[in-house]
Design a protein around this motif. Structure first.
Motif, mmCIF file in Angstrom:
data_model
loop_
_atom_site.group_PDB
_atom_site.id
_atom_site.type_symbol
_atom_site.label_atom_id
_atom_site.label_comp_id
_atom_site.label_asym_id
_atom_site.label_seq_id
_atom_site.Cartn_x
_atom_site.Cartn_y
_atom_site.Cartn_z
ATOM 1 N N ALA A 137 0.855 -1.190 0.000
ATOM 2 C CA ALA A 137 0.000 0.000 0.000
ATOM 3 C C ALA A 137 0.889 1.238 0.000
ATOM 4 N N THR A 138 0.435 2.274 -0.703
ATOM 5 C CA THR A 138 1.169 3.529 -0.735
ATOM 6 C C THR A 138 0.416 4.568 0.080
ATOM 7 N N ALA A 139 1.119 5.600 0.499
ATOM 8 C CA ALA A 139 0.513 6.623 1.349
ATOM 9 C C ALA A 139 -0.727 7.210 0.694
ATOM 10 N N GLY A 140 -1.809 7.286 1.488
ATOM 11 C CA GLY A 140 -3.039 7.882 0.987
ATOM 12 C C GLY A 140 -3.919 6.926 0.222
ATOM 13 N N SER A 244 -6.466 7.232 -7.969
ATOM 14 C CA SER A 244 -5.163 7.674 -8.453
ATOM 15 C C SER A 244 -5.193 9.153 -8.836
ATOM 16 N N PRO A 245 -4.065 9.866 -8.683
ATOM 17 C CA PRO A 245 -3.993 11.260 -9.130
ATOM 18 C C PRO A 245 -4.350 11.407 -10.598
ATOM 19 N N ALA A 246 -4.010 10.390 -11.405
ATOM 20 C CA ALA A 246 -4.336 10.455 -12.836
ATOM 21 C C ALA A 246 -5.837 10.520 -13.054
ATOM 22 N N TYR A 248 -8.049 11.809 -10.967
ATOM 23 C CA TYR A 248 -8.467 13.163 -10.607
ATOM 24 C C TYR A 248 -8.097 14.165 -11.698
ATOM 25 N N ASN A 249 -6.898 13.995 -12.265
ATOM 26 C CA ASN A 249 -6.476 14.902 -13.337
ATOM 27 C C ASN A 249 -7.408 14.803 -14.529
ATOM 28 N N LYS A 250 -7.847 13.592 -14.824
ATOM 29 C CA LYS A 250 -8.768 13.397 -15.939
ATOM 30 C C LYS A 250 -10.107 14.070 -15.673
ATOM 31 N N LEU A 251 -10.478 14.130 -14.387
ATOM 32 C CA LEU A 251 -11.728 14.783 -14.015
ATOM 33 C C LEU A 251 -11.596 16.302 -13.961
ATOM 34 N N GLY A 252 -10.344 16.788 -13.991
ATOM 35 C CA GLY A 252 -10.110 18.234 -14.010
ATOM 36 C C GLY A 252 -10.239 18.908 -12.666
ATOM 37 N N VAL A 253 -10.008 18.146 -11.578
ATOM 38 C CA VAL A 253 -10.076 18.734 -10.243
ATOM 39 C C VAL A 253 -8.820 18.360 -9.461
ATOM 40 N N VAL A 254 -8.564 19.108 -8.392
ATOM 41 C CA VAL A 254 -7.396 18.847 -7.563
ATOM 42 C C VAL A 254 -7.593 17.515 -6.832
ATOM 43 N N PRO A 255 -6.586 16.634 -6.845
ATOM 44 C CA PRO A 255 -6.717 15.344 -6.161
ATOM 45 C C PRO A 255 -7.142 15.508 -4.706
ATOM 46 N N GLY A 256 -8.187 14.788 -4.317
ATOM 47 C CA GLY A 256 -8.665 14.820 -2.946
ATOM 48 C C GLY A 256 -9.566 15.990 -2.609
ATOM 49 N N SER A 257 -9.846 16.868 -3.575
ATOM 50 C CA SER A 257 -10.672 18.046 -3.290
ATOM 51 C C SER A 257 -12.151 17.699 -3.163
ATOM 52 N N GLU A 258 -12.577 16.622 -3.795
ATOM 53 C CA GLU A 258 -13.952 16.152 -3.705
ATOM 54 C C GLU A 258 -13.973 14.666 -4.049
#
Length: 280
Positions: A137-140, A244-246, A248-258
């Motif tokens: 497991a990785t952090a977060g 994954s951050p990827a 979130y990036n595809k969704l166009g929002v900051v990772p973890g913001s929603e």
């Protein structure tokens, strides 16, 4: 050949332990440990699976297609393809599953025992599933997880994680056995009360394997209708973990913001504790 060997092993264990009018050994076991929990079709369908493997099961799962909460409204549409990772697989008893190696270091032995061509697509799926099950497991992301190769192994993990035998299961229901990649329209939306969950995700493997982990999520039941008239009662979790951050990036929002939402594939299972009664 692999399917024949697995089913032969399953039938052998069934003969050894016996099948009464009360049902299969798996059903007897289920009622003994979870007497107040109906067995979900996602599990029942795997006990005596007779489906042939489906090529569609290798395509992108609806569980890997993320969207934001603003898309969850009646009248919204999305293009989806409901497939089963467990197509053609059977749920093995623990005695059989534990006799088969389940480790990347034993991959040649696994392929040999199950008569899998090392150059085949299934061999690649086996390698991928083993790697995912062994990954740290990785952090977060996921803090605690378990790859269950049998019904008993899955139930043990869920009861331990939720500290209860009083459980309910939730999964996605699709009215037709096979549906095309098509547009679906949301026709109903209800929030589900569930504070603690364990998600068990079906993995592509010659027999049924579930990757299980606790998750905190906002959960909805969403009704959909496809262009071909098929209906779906989908469980739709939205969460911050294991995204994954990827994505979130595809969704166009900051990772973890929603929270990011996804539709639970029909052979995945969500478990929830009905009350706070601990395991006795």
């Amino acid at each position: 050949m692999a399917r024949f060997l697995l089913l032969f092993s399953f039938l052998l264990v069934t003969l050894v332990f016996g099948v009464s009018d009360a049902g299969s050994p798996a059903e007897v076991y289920w009622r003994s440990v979870l007497p107040n929990t109906p067995m979900p079709s996602a599990i029942r369908d795997l006990i005596y699976s007779s489906n042939e493997a489906s090529q569609a099961a290798t395509e992108e799962s609806v569980g890997s297609i993320f969207f934001l909460g603003k898309s969850l409204r009646i009248g919204s549409t999305m293009t989806l393809h409901f497939t089963r990772a467990t197509a053609g697989a059977s749920l093995l008893p623990r005695q059989v599953a534990d006799s088969i190696p389940f480790s990347s270091s034993k991959l040649p032995d696994i392929l040999s025992r199950l008569s899998i061509d090392p150059s085949s697509e299934m061999a690649s799926s086996i390698k991928k599933t083993l790697a995912e099950c062994e990954a740290n497991a990785t952090a977060g992301q996921i803090k605690h997880w378990h790859c269950a190769t049998s019904l008993e192994s899955m139930v043990d993990f869920v009861m331990s994680s939720l500290n209860s035998r009083n459980l309910r299961t939730m999964s996605t229901f699709v009215s037709k056995d096979a549906t095309p990649n098509q547009k679906y329209t949301i026709t109903g939306l209800n929030k589900v009360k569930a504070s603690e969950l364990v998600a068990c995700h079906a993995k592509r493997y010659p027999y049924a394997v579930f990757h299980c982990h606790p998750v905190k999520a906002t959960l909805y039941t969403v009704s959909l209708i496809g262009d071909d008239g098929s209906t779906v009662k989908a469980k739709v979790p939205g969460h911050y973990e294991d995204i994954s951050p990827a994505a979130y990036n595809k969704l166009g929002v900051v990772p973890g913001s929603e929270p990011a939402f996804h539709i639970l594939p029909q052979d995945d299972i969500l478990w929830a504790r009905v009350n706070l009664d601990p395991i006795s």
